[in-house]
Design an enzyme around this catalytic site. Sequence first.
Site: not given
Length: 407
Positions: A101, A175, A183, A152
């Site tokens: 992301g 992360e 995530d 992501g």
Amino acid sequence: MQSFKSASILRRLLQNSRLVSHSRSFCSVSTNALVDESQSTVLVEGKASSRTAILNRPHALNALNFSVVDRLLKLYKNWEDDPDIGFVVLKGSGKAFSAGGDIVTIYNLLKQDAGNLQDCKDFCWTINNLVYVVGTLLKPHVALLNGITMGGGAGISIPGTFRVATEKTVFATPETLIGYHPDAGASFYLSHLPGYLGEYLALTGDKINGAEMISCGLATHYLHSAKLPLIEEQLGKLMTDDPSVIERSLENCGEIVHPDPTSVLHRIETLNKCFSHDTVEEIIDALESEAAKKQDAWCVSTLRKLQETAPLSLKVSLRSIREGRHQTLDQCLIREYRMSVQAFSGQITNDFCEGVRARLVDRDFAPKWDPPSLDKVTDDMVDQYFSRLTAFEPELELPTQQREAFT
């Protein structure tokens, strides 16, 4: 990893089902910094019986913004409904598949104005829906993971039917290094890795290569990057929606590879011994004990990695992976959405913004975590990440009634 999908995949691929639009509107984010209005962020190539989506932000390592994920969702809906399209291919342009992301943009939005929090929530809402669609797509999905595949980027590929790695593939879920948590479905697929490898990757953010991905099941096929034009040509000629036909084509170009002798996979016995413990503190104690007894350089290196990460993120991420072992993909995504909202809101900690600042904005690599140490992390802090959102904050909605989840 074929085991990510149950034996029902073939039946599900033949179901006559449709994507449905979730009720939440994304119109409010049409002008924010997470959006690039140009459709050039995702290019499309039409083939005989397939369509190829190309992530096209090479300057940003194909980082995912709202424009990219929203366009992919719309494309996948149209392609799934089109009886002339048998399967879907996803790849990246340049030297990356996708670095994940666009977290720097999210950071800038949060720092500029607290009102931008809603835009960040909408982005998470959209990408989680895309991950679910990839994982339940009613047509075979082939992801060509040539280059950086993180966060992501892994989320929109690993839940799919086939993942092709190369010698240039670099996978990680880094992360915790920015005060966040794995995530985009990571708690689902990491929790299904052999032994406690998922815990190790989630907590340390360590990188693994294509050979390691195929060995642990994150990838389904491996080939040298020089062969990618050949496999794309062969896939482009296929007139099928049969995953077994696609698999044979991938196998014809595939290669057998083994992890390097220095690979973490050759440390799996020690890794399991240390990372099987219930708490982060116990994991660290076990690593310290092994390092002292055996003068194990890998344990020392792993301890150093853990010392660089946010203490709260370590505890939150460990619990997330452990819960993922007993949840379906949709359950993991719904839980991860709650966790992301908590991280972006800053109500518990500002570790996310501080981590992005230290590693990607100011690049001083000296984040000031809050809490600063594991002993300062309370159970209430961790529990709040996993609690249902307030009555005024809608839970993530996924089309689970129309699309079968898998375990």
